[in-house]
Design a protein around this motif. Structure first.
Motif, PDB file in Angstrom:
ATOM      1  N   TYR A 141       0.841  -1.082  -0.036  1.00 29.39           N
ATOM      2  CA  TYR A 141      -0.021   0.048   0.146  1.00 29.39           C
ATOM      3  C   TYR A 141       1.051   1.293  -0.106  1.00 29.39           C
ATOM      4  O   TYR A 141       2.047   1.120   0.587  1.00 29.39           O
ATOM      5  CB  TYR A 141      -0.963   0.150   1.213  1.00 29.39           C
ATOM      6  CG  TYR A 141      -2.025  -1.081   1.278  1.00 29.39           C
ATOM      7  CD1 TYR A 141      -3.251  -0.767   0.602  1.00 29.39           C
ATOM      8  CD2 TYR A 141      -1.900  -2.086   1.657  1.00 29.39           C
ATOM      9  CE1 TYR A 141      -4.292  -1.695   0.647  1.00 29.39           C
ATOM     10  CE2 TYR A 141      -2.807  -3.194   1.636  1.00 29.39           C
ATOM     11  CZ  TYR A 141      -3.997  -2.938   0.962  1.00 29.39           C
ATOM     12  OH  TYR A 141      -5.014  -3.832   0.811  1.00 29.39           O
ATOM     13  N   VAL A 158      -5.205   4.891  -4.603  1.00 27.93           N
ATOM     14  CA  VAL A 158      -5.951   3.346  -4.248  1.00 27.93           C
ATOM     15  C   VAL A 158      -5.182   2.973  -5.344  1.00 27.93           C
ATOM     16  O   VAL A 158      -5.470   3.174  -6.573  1.00 27.93           O
ATOM     17  CB  VAL A 158      -7.255   3.668  -4.189  1.00 27.93           C
ATOM     18  CG1 VAL A 158      -8.042   2.456  -4.492  1.00 27.93           C
ATOM     19  CG2 VAL A 158      -7.755   4.316  -2.874  1.00 27.93           C
ATOM     20  N   ASP A 163      -8.522  -0.122  -1.124  1.00 26.65           N
ATOM     21  CA  ASP A 163      -8.441   0.870  -0.236  1.00 26.65           C
ATOM     22  C   ASP A 163      -8.407   0.387   1.232  1.00 26.65           C
ATOM     23  O   ASP A 163      -8.131  -0.908   1.399  1.00 26.65           O
ATOM     24  CB  ASP A 163      -9.795   1.705  -0.117  1.00 26.65           C
ATOM     25  CG  ASP A 163     -10.933   0.959  -0.141  1.00 26.65           C
ATOM     26  OD1 ASP A 163     -10.962   0.031   0.445  1.00 26.65           O
ATOM     27  OD2 ASP A 163     -12.039   1.780  -0.514  1.00 26.65           O
ATOM     28  N   SER A 166     -10.202  -2.951   1.864  1.00 27.30           N
ATOM     29  CA  SER A 166      -9.628  -4.230   1.307  1.00 27.30           C
ATOM     30  C   SER A 166      -9.144  -5.363   2.221  1.00 27.30           C
ATOM     31  O   SER A 166      -9.374  -5.057   3.283  1.00 27.30           O
ATOM     32  CB  SER A 166      -8.593  -3.816   0.312  1.00 27.30           C
ATOM     33  OG  SER A 166      -7.447  -3.777   0.938  1.00 27.30           O
TER      34      SER A 166
END
Length: 179
Positions: A141, A158, A163, A166
């Protein structure tokens, strides 16, 4: 005479040591009290706030709905029928401030495990936030730098992982906060 002087000195030394160890003063009333931090007892609102229902980290939607129902019932009873079916939506939106009915029903308002921990044990919350951040970073991420005060962070974009909702991000959160 020499023997008496030695004995007198010995008595004086023993008496002096006794006073040092046990404290020599005239009476209990003359002794100063032990220094302590005086704190006021928590208010009733603070005690109730710490007894709020807390959603487990792995709560399902059904769990959240069931835990929200008593709070929603309180809202309906004290604020009117417009709150029926709105409890979970109000929690998700964060629209639980301002109106008197929310204060009246505050003790029954559920909160997430993270919210409870942030409110009651900020140090542990920061540790868990750091762990969540580390896991999310390792999972790929793209994240903002953690806030120095709270450790909270956000997504810069994203990406293919999704996001905050998730599966991978939620798994990192569960690992960090479940201990």
């Amino acid at each position: 005479m020499v023997r008496r002087t030695r004995l007198s000195r010995l008595v004086i030394v023993v008496t002096g040591l006794t006073c040092l160890v046990t404290g020599c003063s005239g009476s209990e009333a003359e002794k100063p009290g032990v220094a302590t931090l005086q704190s006021t007892p928590p208010s009733a609102a603070a005690v109730l706030a710490d007894q709020r229902p807390v959603f487990p980290v792995d709560a399902t939607d059904a769990d959240r709905e069931a835990m929200t129902r008593p709070w929603e019932d309180c809202l309906v009873k004290n604020g009117g029928p417009q709150y029926r079916g709105q409890g979970l939506a109000l929690l998700i939106k964060g629209a639980t401030d301002g109106e008197a009915v929310f204060k009246t029903c505050a003790a029954e308002q559920p909160e997430t495990y993270e919210e409870h921990q942030q409110r009651t044990d900020l140090s542990e919350f920061k540790d868990n936030q750091r762990e969540w951040y580390r896991c999310a970073k390792e999972a790929g991420y793209k994240l903002t730098a953690p806030d120095p005060e709270t450790g909270e962070f956000g997504l810069t974009a994203v990406g293919p992982n999704g996001d905050f909702g998730s599966p991978k991000m939620q798994e990192c959160k569960r690992k960090a906060f479940a201990g």
